[in-house]
Write a protein that holds these residues in place. Structure first.
Motif, PDB file in Angstrom:
ATOM      1  N   ASN A   1      45.307 -81.816  33.474  1.00 14.12           N
ATOM      2  CA  ASN A   1      46.444 -81.947  32.572  1.00 14.12           C
ATOM      3  C   ASN A   1      47.211 -80.634  32.445  1.00 14.12           C
ATOM      4  O   ASN A   1      46.648 -79.549  32.665  1.00 14.12           O
ATOM      5  N   GLY A   2      48.482 -80.755  32.084  1.00 10.85           N
ATOM      6  CA  GLY A   2      49.263 -79.571  31.805  1.00 10.85           C
ATOM      7  C   GLY A   2      48.632 -78.750  30.696  1.00 10.85           C
ATOM      8  O   GLY A   2      48.110 -79.297  29.721  1.00 10.85           O
ATOM      9  N   GLY A   3      48.634 -77.439  30.853  1.00 10.81           N
ATOM     10  CA  GLY A   3      48.041 -76.552  29.865  1.00 10.81           C
ATOM     11  C   GLY A   3      46.648 -76.066  30.222  1.00 10.81           C
ATOM     12  O   GLY A   3      46.153 -75.106  29.608  1.00 10.81           O
ATOM     13  N   GLU A   4      45.994 -76.693  31.195  1.00 13.76           N
ATOM     14  CA  GLU A   4      44.654 -76.250  31.581  1.00 13.76           C
ATOM     15  C   GLU A   4      44.735 -74.931  32.346  1.00 13.76           C
ATOM     16  O   GLU A   4      45.678 -74.681  33.105  1.00 13.76           O
ATOM     17  N   ILE A   5      43.726 -74.097  32.151  1.00 17.07           N
ATOM     18  CA  ILE A   5      43.667 -72.781  32.786  1.00 17.07           C
ATOM     19  C   ILE A   5      42.325 -72.640  33.495  1.00 17.07           C
ATOM     20  O   ILE A   5      41.274 -72.979  32.934  1.00 17.07           O
ATOM     21  N   PHE A   6      42.366 -72.130  34.719  1.00 20.36           N
ATOM     22  CA  PHE A   6      41.163 -71.933  35.524  1.00 20.36           C
ATOM     23  C   PHE A   6      40.990 -70.443  35.810  1.00 20.36           C
ATOM     24  O   PHE A   6      41.899 -69.798  36.344  1.00 20.36           O
ATOM     25  N   ASP A   7      39.835 -69.931  35.435  1.00 19.89           N
ATOM     26  CA  ASP A   7      39.498 -68.537  35.722  1.00 19.89           C
ATOM     27  C   ASP A   7      38.896 -68.480  37.130  1.00 19.89           C
ATOM     28  O   ASP A   7      37.823 -69.022  37.384  1.00 19.89           O
ATOM     29  N   LEU A   8      39.610 -67.843  38.052  1.00 25.06           N
ATOM     30  CA  LEU A   8      39.156 -67.788  39.440  1.00 25.06           C
ATOM     31  C   LEU A   8      38.347 -66.534  39.744  1.00 25.06           C
ATOM     32  O   LEU A   8      37.913 -66.337  40.878  1.00 25.06           O
ATOM     33  N   GLY A   9      38.150 -65.701  38.741  1.00 23.43           N
ATOM     34  CA  GLY A   9      37.380 -64.482  38.928  1.00 23.43           C
ATOM     35  C   GLY A   9      38.251 -63.299  39.284  1.00 23.43           C
ATOM     36  O   GLY A   9      39.392 -63.444  39.738  1.00 23.43           O
ATOM     37  N   ASN A  10      37.718 -62.104  39.070  1.00 22.36           N
ATOM     38  CA  ASN A  10      38.407 -60.857  39.407  1.00 22.36           C
ATOM     39  C   ASN A  10      39.789 -60.787  38.747  1.00 22.36           C
ATOM     40  O   ASN A  10      40.755 -60.314  39.354  1.00 22.36           O
ATOM     41  N   ASP A  11      39.868 -61.274  37.498  1.00 25.35           N
ATOM     42  CA  ASP A  11      41.099 -61.241  36.700  1.00 25.35           C
ATOM     43  C   ASP A  11      42.236 -62.043  37.323  1.00 25.35           C
ATOM     44  O   ASP A  11      43.419 -61.701  37.147  1.00 25.35           O
ATOM     45  N   VAL A  12      41.910 -63.111  38.019  1.00 30.02           N
ATOM     46  CA  VAL A  12      42.915 -64.021  38.584  1.00 30.02           C
ATOM     47  C   VAL A  12      42.797 -65.361  37.865  1.00 30.02           C
ATOM     48  O   VAL A  12      41.695 -65.906  37.741  1.00 30.02           O
ATOM     49  N   ILE A  13      43.928 -65.876  37.394  1.00 27.00           N
ATOM     50  CA  ILE A  13      43.899 -67.162  36.709  1.00 27.00           C
ATOM     51  C   ILE A  13      44.925 -68.115  37.318  1.00 27.00           C
ATOM     52  O   ILE A  13      45.978 -67.691  37.807  1.00 27.00           O
ATOM     53  N   LEU A  14      44.583 -69.387  37.284  1.00 20.44           N
ATOM     54  CA  LEU A  14      45.465 -70.460  37.726  1.00 20.44           C
ATOM     55  C   LEU A  14      45.801 -71.317  36.517  1.00 20.44           C
ATOM     56  O   LEU A  14      44.903 -71.787  35.823  1.00 20.44           O
ATOM     57  N   LYS A  15      47.089 -71.513  36.253  1.00 21.16           N
ATOM     58  CA  LYS A  15      47.537 -72.310  35.118  1.00 21.16           C
ATOM     59  C   LYS A  15      48.209 -73.584  35.604  1.00 21.16           C
ATOM     60  O   LYS A  15      49.040 -73.543  36.515  1.00 21.16           O
ATOM     61  N   ILE A  16      47.855 -74.711  34.995  1.00 21.59           N
ATOM     62  CA  ILE A  16      48.568 -75.959  35.228  1.00 21.59           C
ATOM     63  C   ILE A  16      49.702 -76.011  34.212  1.00 21.59           C
ATOM     64  O   ILE A  16      49.475 -76.208  33.013  1.00 21.59           O
ATOM     65  N   LEU A  17      50.923 -75.800  34.673  1.00 25.27           N
ATOM     66  CA  LEU A  17      52.058 -75.738  33.756  1.00 25.27           C
ATOM     67  C   LEU A  17      52.548 -77.127  33.358  1.00 25.27           C
ATOM     68  O   LEU A  17      52.855 -77.380  32.196  1.00 25.27           O
ATOM     69  N   TYR A  18      52.647 -78.027  34.345  1.00 30.13           N
ATOM     70  CA  TYR A  18      53.130 -79.391  34.102  1.00 30.13           C
ATOM     71  C   TYR A  18      52.325 -80.351  34.970  1.00 30.13           C
ATOM     72  O   TYR A  18      51.981 -80.036  36.114  1.00 30.13           O
ATOM     73  N   ALA A  19      52.040 -81.519  34.403  1.00 26.35           N
ATOM     74  CA  ALA A  19      51.341 -82.573  35.148  1.00 26.35           C
ATOM     75  C   ALA A  19      51.779 -83.925  34.579  1.00 26.35           C
ATOM     76  O   ALA A  19      51.104 -84.496  33.727  1.00 26.35           O
ATOM     77  N   PHE A  20      52.916 -84.427  35.047  1.00 22.91           N
ATOM     78  CA  PHE A  20      53.438 -85.705  34.570  1.00 22.91           C
ATOM     79  C   PHE A  20      52.830 -86.857  35.363  1.00 22.91           C
ATOM     80  O   PHE A  20      52.467 -86.702  36.528  1.00 22.91           O
ATOM     81  N   ASP A  21      52.734 -88.021  34.700  1.00 22.39           N
ATOM     82  CA  ASP A  21      52.112 -89.176  35.352  1.00 22.39           C
ATOM     83  C   ASP A  21      53.119 -90.113  36.018  1.00 22.39           C
ATOM     84  O   ASP A  21      52.746 -91.136  36.579  1.00 22.39           O
ATOM     85  N   GLY A  22      54.412 -89.773  35.941  1.00 18.28           N
ATOM     86  CA  GLY A  22      55.428 -90.621  36.564  1.00 18.28           C
ATOM     87  C   GLY A  22      55.867 -91.781  35.703  1.00 18.28           C
ATOM     88  O   GLY A  22      56.815 -92.488  36.052  1.00 18.28           O
ATOM     89  N   TYR A  23      55.185 -91.971  34.599  1.00 15.11           N
ATOM     90  CA  TYR A  23      55.493 -93.100  33.719  1.00 15.11           C
ATOM     91  C   TYR A  23      55.939 -92.608  32.343  1.00 15.11           C
ATOM     92  O   TYR A  23      56.966 -93.026  31.823  1.00 15.11           O
TER      93      TYR A  23
END
Length: 263
Positions: A103-125
């Motif tokens: 979902n939008g808003g989720e954050i993943f810590d990839l290690g070594n101070d690198v993060i991946l953020k899900i900014l938007y995740a629409f379902d099309g409906y």
């Protein structure tokens, strides 16, 4: 994405991975992904996963949202195929790959101070515009490493890009993965302006990038002096950060990709 001392992440897997992606992974000694993120349910973004698995590339978790069936079915027979997506999910289960929704808003810590953020995740409906096509279910993701940011856009279309421009506080990125293979229908120029990239990476064949269908983004990147790499010309394109210094390393340097000699 390979993080020293951290996670290894795959974002999308095109249908034809045997000739390009697998040799690249083998050359870089990548045999395992902690996470794979599939931006949306078009086969040119997820179709290569079974081929990777059959070629001894392991994946622990796949984040791949099941599309809304009514939205998906509107694209038959040329686009989204709900039953094909479900068959891939069955393949993951049989091969002990964990699939999760994201979902939008989720954050993943990839290690070594690198993060991946899900900014938007629409379902099309349920979107700001009602129903959209499957392209606009694309996960919009940012990767942050030190002073540098990357923006991954799937196949983001024009209308939803306007909403993102209006609602997002910060989508600026050093590196933009250009949506929709750089072809018309993709995000507006206002979106490119807000991202304000230094580098643009375009997954597109030569003929498509140099066609009228890509004229608008091609012109915008030239006029705004964005260094643009097209894998149809440059081959595999490696982006590297060492000591907080970012560099882009293509297999081949092409100064004027759409000159007459390349058409």
């Amino acid at each position: 994405i390979q993080i020293k001392g951290g996670k290894t992440v795959l974002i999308d897997a095109g249908a034809n991975v045997k000739d390009k992606l697998i040799p690249f992974l083998n050359d870089n000694k990548i045999k395992y992904f902690d996470y794979a993120f599939i931006s949306h349910a078009h086969k040119d973004h997820y179709g290569g996963i079974p081929i990777l698995i059959r070629n001894n590339i392991s994946i622990n978790e796949i984040y791949f949202n099941l599309p809304n069936k009514s939205v998906c079915d509107r694209e038959l027979p040329w686009g989204c195929n709900y039953f094909d997506v479900k068959s891939h999910f069955n393949f993951y289960e049989k091969n002990s790959i964990i699939r999760k929704e994201v979902n939008g808003g989720e954050i993943f810590d990839l290690g070594n101070d690198v993060i991946l953020k899900i900014l938007y995740a629409f379902d099309g409906y349920n979107t700001p515009f009602g129903q959209t096509d499957i392209n606009d279910t694309s996960l919009i993701m940012s990767l942050e490493s030190g002073d540098h940011k990357f923006l991954f856009t799937g196949d983001l279309n024009a209308k939803l890009s306007e909403y993102i421009v209006e609602t997002s506080k910060d989508i600026q990125a050093d590196v933009l993965k250009v949506p929709h293979h750089g072809t018309e229908g993709l995000a507006r120029n206002s979106f490119f302006k807000k991202v304000n990239p230094i580098y643009a990476l375009v997954p597109s064949p030569k003929s498509l990038w140099c066609s009228d269908r890509s004229a608008r983004p091609r012109k915008w990147f030239i006029e705004n002096k964005v260094k643009t790499y097209i894998n149809g010309f440059s081959g595999n394109i490696k982006v590297q950060i060492l000591d907080n210094e970012l560099s882009v390393i293509p297999e081949k340097e092409v100064k004027d990709p759409c000159s007459q000699s390349h058409n």
